[in-house]
Motif scaffolding. Structure first.
Motif, PDB file in Angstrom:
ATOM      1  N   SER A  62       0.845  -1.196   0.000  1.00 16.85           N
ATOM      2  CA  SER A  62       0.000   0.000   0.000  1.00 16.85           C
ATOM      3  C   SER A  62       0.879   1.244   0.000  1.00 16.85           C
ATOM      4  O   SER A  62       2.098   1.161  -0.120  1.00 16.85           O
ATOM      5  CB  SER A  62      -0.870   0.001   1.259  1.00 16.85           C
ATOM      6  OG  SER A  62      -0.046   0.202   2.419  1.00 16.85           O
ATOM      7  N   LYS A  63       0.246   2.394   0.140  1.00 21.38           N
ATOM      8  CA  LYS A  63       0.974   3.651   0.329  1.00 21.38           C
ATOM      9  C   LYS A  63       0.763   4.181   1.751  1.00 21.38           C
ATOM     10  O   LYS A  63       0.914   5.379   2.006  1.00 21.38           O
ATOM     11  CB  LYS A  63       0.522   4.689  -0.699  1.00 21.38           C
ATOM     12  CG  LYS A  63       0.822   4.318  -2.148  1.00 21.38           C
ATOM     13  CD  LYS A  63       0.391   5.432  -3.095  1.00 21.38           C
ATOM     14  CE  LYS A  63       0.670   5.070  -4.544  1.00 21.38           C
ATOM     15  NZ  LYS A  63      -0.209   3.986  -5.040  1.00 21.38           N
ATOM     16  N   THR A  64       0.447   3.291   2.675  1.00 25.11           N
ATOM     17  CA  THR A  64       0.173   3.669   4.057  1.00 25.11           C
ATOM     18  C   THR A  64       1.469   3.882   4.830  1.00 25.11           C
ATOM     19  O   THR A  64       2.304   2.974   4.920  1.00 25.11           O
ATOM     20  CB  THR A  64      -0.674   2.604   4.769  1.00 25.11           C
ATOM     21  OG1 THR A  64      -1.904   2.437   4.058  1.00 25.11           O
ATOM     22  CG2 THR A  64      -0.964   3.008   6.204  1.00 25.11           C
ATOM     23  N   ASP A  80       3.024   0.040   4.955  1.00 24.54           N
ATOM     24  CA  ASP A  80       4.265  -0.124   4.205  1.00 24.54           C
ATOM     25  C   ASP A  80       5.307   0.946   4.489  1.00 24.54           C
ATOM     26  O   ASP A  80       6.299   1.024   3.770  1.00 24.54           O
ATOM     27  CB  ASP A  80       3.946  -0.163   2.707  1.00 24.54           C
ATOM     28  CG  ASP A  80       3.233  -1.448   2.324  1.00 24.54           C
ATOM     29  OD1 ASP A  80       3.920  -2.390   1.912  1.00 24.54           O
ATOM     30  OD2 ASP A  80       1.991  -1.529   2.481  1.00 24.54           O
ATOM     31  N   LYS A 119       2.691  -1.826  -6.691  1.00 27.44           N
ATOM     32  CA  LYS A 119       1.417  -1.262  -6.250  1.00 27.44           C
ATOM     33  C   LYS A 119       1.619  -0.052  -5.348  1.00 27.44           C
ATOM     34  O   LYS A 119       0.786   0.854  -5.321  1.00 27.44           O
ATOM     35  CB  LYS A 119       0.590  -2.319  -5.511  1.00 27.44           C
ATOM     36  CG  LYS A 119       0.065  -3.447  -6.379  1.00 27.44           C
ATOM     37  CD  LYS A 119      -0.748  -4.416  -5.541  1.00 27.44           C
ATOM     38  CE  LYS A 119      -1.273  -5.568  -6.379  1.00 27.44           C
ATOM     39  NZ  LYS A 119      -2.055  -6.536  -5.566  1.00 27.44           N
ATOM     40  N   GLY A 120       2.717  -0.060  -4.611  1.00 23.40           N
ATOM     41  CA  GLY A 120       2.966   1.023  -3.659  1.00 23.40           C
ATOM     42  C   GLY A 120       3.843   2.133  -4.194  1.00 23.40           C
ATOM     43  O   GLY A 120       4.215   3.045  -3.440  1.00 23.40           O
TER      44      GLY A 120
END
Length: 254
Positions: A62-64, A80, A119-120
């Motif tokens: 993710s981009k979290t 992440d 994806k991230g």
């Protein structure tokens, strides 16, 4: 193990934190909250010593990014990236072909570690944004390091994914090999993100060793999801497949 300093204004920043990553010889650093990895625990105990504490998240591509003040704030969390200003914390993520990215702000002191898979891609922009918005930092005061990851020499993708990166990052991060077969440079894609954020080139350090194919003394230096799972049975369940390669730990430490 790799252990490096950040680059600032074109020179190594000796008075800042160090960033690093384990290699294949150190064994797998796989991490799940519901598992115990004694090898990883022993490594982190040695890395942190008696005065520092590791902070980890279970990766979800993710981009979290979590901005924390104490290591226990990430317990049980998925994401992440971890950034902090607390020098007693060692932010740790796991990687195996995906890109480890390290950040450090020379003025406010925020530092951290990010996991950036395809994806991230863009998570470093999220982390830089938090540092600027929350602490009033300037892009020219921020250092970024890109660690070893799968290179465009080994990372072939479909036309659909290639166009995703062209549309969202930059045109030159992909090269056509054949019909529906492209090579992808995660380095160029992330550099496009950093340029957009205003990070100076002289503040960016890049390790260009490919985790999939790089060897030293005739032996593979890094664990690689793509290389180590290539010949596994196609019907092997994903969860079992995810245990068949050597995971690296990426970290930043004062």
């Amino acid at each position: 193990m790799i252990l490096e300093k950040f680059k600032f204004n074109g020179k190594n920043l000796e008075d800042g934190p160090s960033w690093g990553m384990t290699d294949i010889s150190m064994g797998t650093m796989r991490f799940r909250w519901n598992e115990t990895n004694e090898n990883r625990n022993a490594f982190l105990k040695k890395l942190c010593g008696s005065d520092k504490f590791p902070a980890a998240v279970e990766l979800i591509h993710s981009k979290t990014v979590y901005d924390i003040e104490s290591a226990d704030e990430t317990i049980g969390l998925q994401g992440d990236g971890i950034i902090t200003r607390n020098k007693n914390i060692v932010p740790v993520v796991t990687v195996a072909d995906c890109m480890p990215i390290y950040v450090f702000d020379t003025k406010c002191g925020t530092f951290g570690t990010l996991h950036s898979g395809w994806k991230g891609t863009g998570i470093v922009g999220k982390a830089v944004g938090i540092i600027i918005e929350e602490y009033g930092s300037r892009p020219e005061d921020i250092c970024v390091a890109i660690g070893p990851h799968i290179g465009d020499c080994c990372y072939n993708v479909t036309e659909e994914r290639a166009h995703y990166f062209i549309d969202n990052f930059c045109h030159d991060c992909v090269s056509k090999i054949s019909e529906d077969n492209y090579s992808l440079s995660l380095t160029k894609a992330n550099l496009a993100v950093l340029i957009k954020c205003g990070i100076p080139e002289d503040n960016i350090k890049i390790m260009d060793e490919c985790t999939c194919c790089h060897k030293e003394n005739g032996e593979f230096k890094f664990g690689s999801f793509r290389r180590q799972t290539l010949n596994l049975p196609s019907d092997m369940p994903l969860e079992e497949r995810l245990t068949k390669f050597t995971v690296q730990a990426a970290f930043v430490k004062w």
